[in-house]
Each structure stands twice: as structure tokens, then as C-alpha cells.
Scaffold this motif. Structure first.
Motif, PDB file in Angstrom:
ATOM      1  N   ARG A 148       2.547   2.020  -7.040  1.00  0.00           N
ATOM      2  CA  ARG A 148       2.473   1.264  -5.788  1.00  0.00           C
ATOM      3  C   ARG A 148       2.742   2.217  -4.628  1.00  0.00           C
ATOM      4  NH1 ARG A 148       5.495  -4.428  -6.043  1.00  0.00           N
ATOM      5  NH2 ARG A 148       4.123  -4.654  -4.232  1.00  0.00           N
ATOM      6  N   THR A 149       1.792   3.060  -4.375  1.00  0.00           N
ATOM      7  CA  THR A 149       1.949   4.103  -3.373  1.00  0.00           C
ATOM      8  C   THR A 149       1.422   3.719  -1.999  1.00  0.00           C
ATOM      9  OG1 THR A 149      -0.178   5.065  -3.990  1.00  0.00           O
ATOM     10  CG2 THR A 149       1.760   5.853  -5.175  1.00  0.00           C
ATOM     11  N   LYS A 150       0.633   2.652  -1.903  1.00  0.00           N
ATOM     12  CA  LYS A 150      -0.012   2.325  -0.634  1.00  0.00           C
ATOM     13  C   LYS A 150       0.980   1.712   0.338  1.00  0.00           C
ATOM     14  CE  LYS A 150      -4.556   1.535  -2.731  1.00  0.00           C
ATOM     15  NZ  LYS A 150      -5.658   0.567  -2.891  1.00  0.00           N
ATOM     16  N   VAL A 151       0.669   1.812   1.622  1.00  0.00           N
ATOM     17  CA  VAL A 151       1.536   1.259   2.640  1.00  0.00           C
ATOM     18  C   VAL A 151       1.543  -0.259   2.581  1.00  0.00           C
ATOM     19  CG1 VAL A 151      -0.285   1.262   4.396  1.00  0.00           C
ATOM     20  CG2 VAL A 151       2.122   1.354   5.090  1.00  0.00           C
ATOM     21  N   GLU A 152       0.439  -0.873   2.120  1.00  0.00           N
ATOM     22  CA  GLU A 152       0.392  -2.332   1.996  1.00  0.00           C
ATOM     23  C   GLU A 152       1.401  -2.812   0.966  1.00  0.00           C
ATOM     24  OE1 GLU A 152      -2.173  -0.355   1.835  1.00  0.00           O
ATOM     25  OE2 GLU A 152      -3.388  -0.827   3.618  1.00  0.00           O
ATOM     26  N   ASP A 153       1.565  -2.080  -0.131  1.00  0.00           N
ATOM     27  CA  ASP A 153       2.548  -2.463  -1.149  1.00  0.00           C
ATOM     28  C   ASP A 153       3.970  -2.387  -0.594  1.00  0.00           C
ATOM     29  OD1 ASP A 153       0.467  -2.750  -2.989  1.00  0.00           O
ATOM     30  OD2 ASP A 153       0.569  -0.625  -3.547  1.00  0.00           O
ATOM     31  N   THR A 154       4.235  -1.394   0.212  1.00  0.00           N
ATOM     32  CA  THR A 154       5.571  -1.260   0.796  1.00  0.00           C
ATOM     33  C   THR A 154       5.844  -2.371   1.803  1.00  0.00           C
ATOM     34  OG1 THR A 154       5.415   1.145   0.523  1.00  0.00           O
ATOM     35  CG2 THR A 154       7.117   0.315   1.997  1.00  0.00           C
ATOM     36  N   ARG A 155       4.850  -2.696   2.606  1.00  0.00           N
ATOM     37  CA  ARG A 155       5.043  -3.784   3.574  1.00  0.00           C
ATOM     38  C   ARG A 155       5.258  -5.116   2.867  1.00  0.00           C
ATOM     39  NH1 ARG A 155       0.125  -2.005   7.707  1.00  0.00           N
ATOM     40  NH2 ARG A 155       1.260  -0.274   8.729  1.00  0.00           N
ATOM     41  N   GLU A 156       4.521  -5.356   1.800  1.00  0.00           N
ATOM     42  CA  GLU A 156       4.716  -6.598   1.044  1.00  0.00           C
ATOM     43  C   GLU A 156       6.110  -6.657   0.446  1.00  0.00           C
ATOM     44  OE1 GLU A 156       2.813  -8.843  -2.858  1.00  0.00           O
ATOM     45  OE2 GLU A 156       1.855  -7.060  -2.033  1.00  0.00           O
ATOM     46  N   LEU A 160      10.520  14.503  -0.805  1.00  0.00           N
ATOM     47  CA  LEU A 160      10.966  13.408   0.060  1.00  0.00           C
ATOM     48  C   LEU A 160      11.128  13.917   1.489  1.00  0.00           C
ATOM     49  CD1 LEU A 160      13.676  11.648  -2.123  1.00  0.00           C
ATOM     50  CD2 LEU A 160      11.328  10.930  -1.730  1.00  0.00           C
ATOM     51  N   PRO A 161      10.748  13.129   2.478  1.00  0.00           N
ATOM     52  CA  PRO A 161      10.969  13.534   3.876  1.00  0.00           C
ATOM     53  C   PRO A 161      12.459  13.640   4.188  1.00  0.00           C
ATOM     54  CG  PRO A 161       9.382  11.726   3.734  1.00  0.00           C
ATOM     55  CD  PRO A 161      10.001  11.860   2.382  1.00  0.00           C
ATOM     56  N   LEU A 208      11.398   3.447   6.713  1.00  0.00           N
ATOM     57  CA  LEU A 208      12.478   4.126   7.411  1.00  0.00           C
ATOM     58  C   LEU A 208      13.448   3.166   8.086  1.00  0.00           C
ATOM     59  CD1 LEU A 208      10.831   7.275   9.061  1.00  0.00           C
ATOM     60  CD2 LEU A 208      12.547   7.190   7.264  1.00  0.00           C
ATOM     61  N   LYS A 209      12.927   2.268   8.929  1.00  0.00           N
ATOM     62  CA  LYS A 209      13.792   1.395   9.726  1.00  0.00           C
ATOM     63  C   LYS A 209      14.624   0.480   8.848  1.00  0.00           C
ATOM     64  CE  LYS A 209      15.358   0.028  13.664  1.00  0.00           C
ATOM     65  NZ  LYS A 209      16.193   0.931  14.464  1.00  0.00           N
ATOM     66  N   HIS A 246       2.702   7.125   4.952  1.00  0.00           N
ATOM     67  CA  HIS A 246       2.772   5.869   5.707  1.00  0.00           C
ATOM     68  C   HIS A 246       3.791   4.915   5.091  1.00  0.00           C
ATOM     69  CE1 HIS A 246      -0.501   6.965   8.345  1.00  0.00           C
ATOM     70  NE2 HIS A 246      -1.265   7.267   7.293  1.00  0.00           N
ATOM     71  N   SER A 247       3.900   4.949   3.761  1.00  0.00           N
ATOM     72  CA  SER A 247       4.887   4.082   3.103  1.00  0.00           C
ATOM     73  C   SER A 247       6.305   4.497   3.475  1.00  0.00           C
ATOM     74  CB  SER A 247       4.699   4.141   1.589  1.00  0.00           C
ATOM     75  OG  SER A 247       3.418   3.669   1.219  1.00  0.00           O
TER      76      SER A 247
END
Length: 682
Positions: free
Chosen positions: A98-106, A162-163, A140-141, A134-135
Motif C-alpha cells: 500500500r504505497t500510494k498516497v490514496e491508501d495513506t489518505r484512506e 526514511l525522510p 507528516l502532520k 507523497h505518502s
């Protein structure tokens, strides 16, 4: 009931059951007991070291119905559901899928909602480094300021990806690899509880193959149980893993320690049946040499992490430290060259043969070498003292004076400096001599004119007059002696200076054969007295131009001059010049040599030396060579001492020359002592 693999069956249920990672467990236990809980934790480490297990135990401790504690009950609904992986408020996310930003937002849309059953809603994100950029930005917040009922537990095998913004928002815990000894102990406990027969060598093989991962070790143990038909033994495990027998690696090192090429090559041929990776095999040898070197310097630092402590200490006692360092360096260079060899086995064989060919001069055990070194140091000090005493002792009837160079100063340096510093003021060329030398029976009459400069600065050859000082003519002849082309004065002084005072230049070397040599000045600046016919002094060795004495009349002191008349050449002559003749018992000669010559004095060199001695003396001799302390002066040391003495005498003689002193006074000149080359009188 279906079979459950050992890795899942023996997953720890509480912190006290964890194997290793004490540095992480201590911090988490104290945080739980003190109530100092962070909102985000990051667990890093290689596979199978306990990242997910610790995260689940932490989640169980946070949601135990009996309260937040480092000792969850394990019986309540929350503890049981977390252990079975069906706790609704523990959300495990595989970031690799689940690497996409959509998965993280969900995922983050449900953060605002309170937990359904537990005390905290916990997000366990495994392999978090696989998330996209993007994920990470979307996370971050929330990761920095989550709601009070949210806890983030992140796990990764590659924290470098990791950033920094993520790392700065988490408490980071680095889990270490398991050492083989800890894995062996845990496997023994598991197999004992499972009632499965095993032997310890097989567990060491499994532990080393796991490479620090407890999960891999348990998985390999499952495979070994199946391969061995319900038991774990070394033969089956070795065949299953396809690994080489490390005892053969030790046999290679034992062959190197014994300097046995046959044993080394035979062991390598036996290893080749396993079709090993020869570069990796060479790496194992280099690693073993590192542990041996460590065992020699710090025996207490060696643990039994590989189950080979006894073998390691045995090899450390059989190999010298110099050998280990040399073999290690040869192995490193050999690994670098392995990609260029036509055959990998050929390259490894060449590395091992190089170790055998270039080993240090002696291959005695470490303890024996230490004793030999101590004896060699004592022998060197004794020889130096004897040499200094022989050099400085005066050949007088009743009075003896000696001088020794300071420690660390070359032979002849102290005499040279003393002669220069204590040299008297040169008299005028026309001045009359103030001292008449003592004459022997074969000397010239006392009224023979002698140059004052020659009288004060004559070099002290004891009973030997250098050829360049000899001159022909009548005893009372006033004819000026002819200067030879190899005169030391003409080699140092330019012709222009000789033209200034030709008479003074000639009188520097105007010395009759009849004159008694003036000896060097001692530490107290007292001249050495003349030799008495009844004085107890040590006799000089036979002169090079004298006839070779009979074997019955040979003395140990004669060896320093007779060695060059034996006809030896090349390396054999060099070896003979470093031998000391210690005893002469009839036709038996006893020579001593040092440990550094051990490898040079082989049977061939001994035979050559014996044949040359027998040909020189014209009789059969019994020659004994011993590696012991050298109490007598070797020909090499004798020649070095004589060269140093002649150099110091030449410098002292030249420094007293009035022309040289005039140049120094009027033109601020300086005498370059390194440029003074005395004529060799031998």
C-alpha cells in the motif's frame, strides 16, 4: 489440529520471553511503568530480529484491560485478540503493498474516530520505508500531532530510506542481530520443550546460517527436523545446508602453523568436494586469522560465539603474531585478486602457497618466541658490553682506561666527538716536538725527526701500521717523504690549499713505521698508555697478512680475520661473517648464530662452511652450529667497529690540521665529517 511452525508457535507473549534486544526492552518497560508514552515509535533492524513482535507486545501492554503495564495479563479479551491477530483497534498495514498516497489518505481518514474496544487505536505500519514520497508528506502532520487515542508503531529494515522529517517525529529503536551463541541457546530450549533429539554442532550450523535472524533460525530448524526424520544432527544439517565443514578451515590453518604444504593442499582438495565459493572460503580464513590475532593479544576478549574457542586458543599458541599478521595481509590481497584468476580454486591455492613461502624467519610457538626474544635481547646487551670493553680497554702494563658510547649512539660516534672536542691546539709547523714516542726493539732510533702534527694525531692501530704510513729511506734521512696518490689528505684538501703550506700538508702524514701509534682520548681526556711486554691485555686477532695458524693454535679471536681467507663467497660468506666462534676444542669448532639466521643456515650452507674450513686448515674438523647467545665478536661486528674507529680517527686527524683550522677561523668554514673517507688499512 494443523501443525504450527516453530517461528509462530514460539513467538514471545511477554517482554520477559524476548531473546536479546535488552537495550530496547529496558526503555519500553520503563516508559510503560512510568506512564511516559510517546505517540510514535520506530523499530529498525534486519529481518527476524523481533520488530513486529515487540510492536505487538507494546500494543498488548497499552490495551490490557487490567491497565497499562509492562506485564500484560495475557488472559483478557484484548490480550487474547491481539495474540490471535484479530484485535479491531490494532491496525496492521503492509506498506510494501500500500504505497500510494490514496491508501495513506484512506488510512488517515479514520484517525479522528475513537477506538472501538481498546484504550488506544494503534497503527502498526510494517516496511514503512516502502511508502512513496507523497505518502510520507500526507503522513507528516498526523504523525507529529495525532489525537491522544492514537499510537503509531513503525517498523523498517532500511531506515536510511526514511525522510528526516519522519525520523525526527519518532522515537527510534535499533534492534541488533542475534549472536550465534544466543540463537543456539534458544534453539536448544525450543527443541528440549518439543522433545526433539539434537546435537550441539548441528545447532551451531543452524545459528551461523541464520545470520543473526531468530525467525530464520527457527525456520531452518523446522526444515532440519523434516530432513532428519524427527531429529536434528550435524550430518543431516550439513547436507541440508550444503555448507562446508569449518573444521577443514581449521585444518588449513593447522597446516600453515606446521608449515606442512601436503596437509594444506590435501585439506583444500577435501573441501573442493563441497563445491564451495572459494572467495568466501578465503574470507572465512581471513576472519579466522583476525580472531587468532585477537586471541593472542587479548585472550579474554574471545568468547565461544562460534563454538570454537578451544581450537582458536590452540592455534593462537602455535602461530607467531608476525605470521598471523602476514597471513592476514596476504589473504586480503588475495581476495582482491580473486576476480582476475582463471580458476577460483587455483587462486586460493596460490594464496595458501604464498603464505607458506613468505612466512617469517622462525615458526616457533608464541610462548617459545617470547622466551627466545628475551634471551636474544640479553645476548645483544651482553655482546655490546663485551665489544665496548674490548674496544675501550687500554693495552698497558698497569693502567687501563675505557670509554663507551651513550645508548642509542653508533659505535665510534662518541670517540669521534671526544677526539674533536678535546683536540689540543695545533702547534706551529716549525715548532720542535715536545714528546718523544716510546720505541720498541725493531723501531728507529729516538733521534728520528717526527712531525708534531703526526705525533699528536696519529691513529691508534694497535700493533698494525697502515701501508700508507710506511716510508722507505734511511732512519736519519732528511729527504721529504713522497706523498701517495691515495693519501687521505690529498683526497680531502684541494690543491690550492696545499700550495699555501705544502710543508704542513706533507707533515700531516709524515709518520715513520717506527713510531708508536697514539691512542684515542678517553672520557676523561687521558691518553692511553703504551703496551707493556708484561701487561695483561687481550691479544689481537691474527693479522690478515700473517700465515694461517695450525688448528691446534687457533684462538676464538682469530675468526674475525680468518673468515675472509676461507674462500667463501656470496650468501655463504655473509652468513659466516655473522657467526661467532665460541669454542675451539682441538679439531672441534663451535659456532653460535642468532634466531634471525635460523632459516638461512640450512644444510647446504652448513656443508659449504665446513668444507671451506677443512680446506683452509687442511684437516678433518667437527663443526657445531648452535642457536645461542653470541658472546664473541662476529667478523661483521669486528669490521663495523674497525670502520667506525678509522672514520673517527680520520676526522680527528683532519680537524687538527692547521690549514683546516685556519679556514675555519678566517672564512667561517665547516668541516663536513661525512665527506671524510679514510684509507682502509685492512
Amino acid at each position: 489440529m494443523s501443525y504450527q511452525v516453530l517461528a509462530r508457535k514460539w513467538r514471545p507473549r511477554r517482554f520477559t520471553e524476548m531473546v536479546g534486544q535488552e537495550h530496547v526492552l529496558k526503555a519500553l518497560v520503563n516508559a510503560l511503568d512510568d506512564g511516559r508514552l510517546h505517540h510514535a515509535y520506530l523499530f529498525t533492524g534486519t529481518r527476524g530480529v523481533g520488530k513486529t513482535s515487540i510492536a505487538r507486545l507494546f500494543a498488548k501492554s497499552l490495551n490490557c484491560e487490567e491497565g497499562i503495564s509492562s506485564e500484560p495479563c495475557g488472559k483478557c479479551t484484548a490480550c487474547l485478540e491481539i495474540a490471535e491477530g484479530r484485535f479491531v483497534d490494532l491496525i496492521e498495514v503492509d506498506a510494501a503493498s500500500r504505497t500510494k498516497v490514496e491508501d495513506t489518505r484512506e488510512l488517515l481518514e479514520n484517525v479522528q474516530y475513537a477506538p472501538t474496544h481498546g484504550r488506544f487505536k494503534i497503527y502498526l505500519i510494517d516496511e514503512v520505508h516502502m511508502l512513496s514520497g507523497h505518502s510520507f508528506n500526507a503522513l507528516l502532520k498526523t504523525l507529529e500531532e495525532p489525537p491522544p487515542h492514537i499510537k503509531f508503531l513503525l517498523a523498517t529494515t532500511d531506515p536510511q530510506k526514511l525522510p528526516v522529517t519522519i525520523l525526527s517525529r519518532c522515537l527510534q529503536f535499533n534492534l541488533k542481530n542475534m549472536i550465534p551463541q544466543r540463537i543456539v541457546e534458544h534453539l536448544a530450549h525450543v527443541l528440549t520443550e518439543e522433545s526433539i533429539p539434537y546435537d550441539e554442532p548441528s545447532l551451531w550450523l543452524l545459528a551461523r546460517s541464520a545470520e543473526g535472524s531468530m525467525r530464520d533460525a527457527l525456520s531452518l530448524t523446522d526444515q532440519a527436523i523434516a530432513f532428519g526424520g524427527g531429529q536434528v544432527n550435524e550430518t543431516d544439517v550439513r547436507a541440508m545446508l550444503g555448507t562446508i565443514d569449518h573444521r577443514l578451515v581449521y585444518r588449513i590453518l593447522e597446516g600453515l602453523a606446521d608449515h606442512d604444504p601436503h596437509a594444506v593442499i590435501e585439506t583444500l582438495a577435501e573441501l573442493s568436494r563441497f563445491s564451495p565459493d572459494y572467495q568466501m572460503l578465503l574470507g572465512d580464513i581471513v576472519s579466522l586469522l583476525h580472531r587468532i590475532a585477537l586471541a593472542q593479544m587479548l585472550p579474554d576478549a574471545i568468547d565461544n560465539s562460534l563454538g570454537d574457542k578451544e581450537q582458536l586458543l590452540s592455534l593462537a599458541s602455535r602461530l607467531r603474531a608476525e605470521e598471523v599478521q602476514l597471513y592476514y595481509q596476504i589473504g586480503l590481497v588475495g581476495r582482491k585478486d580473486m576476480p582476475y584468476v582463471p580458476d577460483a580454486r587455483e587462486g586460493l591455492e596460490m594464496v595458501l602457497l604464498r603464505m607458506l613461502a613468505f612466512r617469517p624467519a622462525s615458526a616457533q610457538p608464541l610462548a617459545a618466541v617470547s622466551e627466545l626474544k628475551q634471551s636474544t635481547v640479553a645476548a645483544t646487551a651482553s655482546a655490546s658490553t663485551t665489544s665496548a670493553a674490548m674496544t675501550g680497554s687500554a693495552t698497558t702494563g698497569s693502567t687501563t682506561t675505557s670509554s663507551a658510547a651513550p645508548a642509542g649512539q653508533p659505535v665510534g660516534t662518541s670517540q669521534q666527538s671526544e677526539a674533536v672536542q678535546s683536540a689540543p691546539e695545533p702547534p706551529s709547523v716549525a715548532a720542535e716536538p715536545t714528546q718523544t714516542p716510546v720505541l720498541r726493539d725493531h723501531d728507529q732510533p729516538a733521534d728520528t725527526p717526527v712531525s708534531p702534527m703526526a705525533e699528536q694525531s696519529a691513529p691508534p692501530w694497535d700493533d698494525e701500521v697502515p701501508p700508507w704510513l710506511e716510508q722507505e729511506g734511511e732512519a736519519n734521512s732528511t729527504k721529504k717523504p713522497e706523498q701517495r696518490s691515495d693519501d687521505p689528505v690529498t683526497r680531502v684538501m684541494p690543491p690550492a690549499l696545499e700550495a699555501v703550506q705544502p710543508q704542513a700538508a706533507s707533515t700531516i702524514v709524515q709518520k715513520s713505521v717506527a713510531e708508536e701509534p697514539i691512542t684515542k682520548v678517553s672520557d676523561q681526556a687521558e691518553p692511553r698508555q703504551q703496551t707493556s711486554t708484561t701487561g695483561a691485555t687481550e691479544p689481537e686477532p691474527v693479522a690478515p697478512d700473517e700465515a694461517i695458524p695450525e688448528i691446534e693454535a687457533l684462538q676464538v679471536r682469530d675468526w674475525v680475520t680468518l673468515v675472509d681467507r676461507t674462500g667463501l663467497s656470496g650468501m655463504t660468506a655473509n652468513i659466516a661473517r655473522n657467526l661467532s666462534l665460541e669454542q675451539v676444542n682441538g679439531h672441534e669448532l663451535v659456532f653460535h648464530f642468532t634466531i634471525e639466521q635460523d632459516e638461512l643456515i640450512n644444510d647446504t650452507q652448513r656443508t659449504r662452511i665446513v668444507d671451506a674450513l677443512q680446506q683452509t686448515f687442511g684437516c678433518e674438523l667437527q663443526v657445531v652450529f648452535k642457536r645461542e647467545e653470541q658472546r664473541q665478536e662476529t667478523p661483521a661486528r669486528y669490521a663495523a667497529r674497525r670502520r667506525a674507529e678509522r672514520q673517527a680517527e680520520a676526522v680527528a686527524l683532519l680537524s687538527q690540521d692547521p690549514i683546516v683550522q685556519t679556514l675555519i677561523e678566517q672564512f667561517d668554514a665547516r668541516l663536513v665529517t661525512e665527506s671524510v673517507i679514510p684509507i682502509d688499512s685492512e
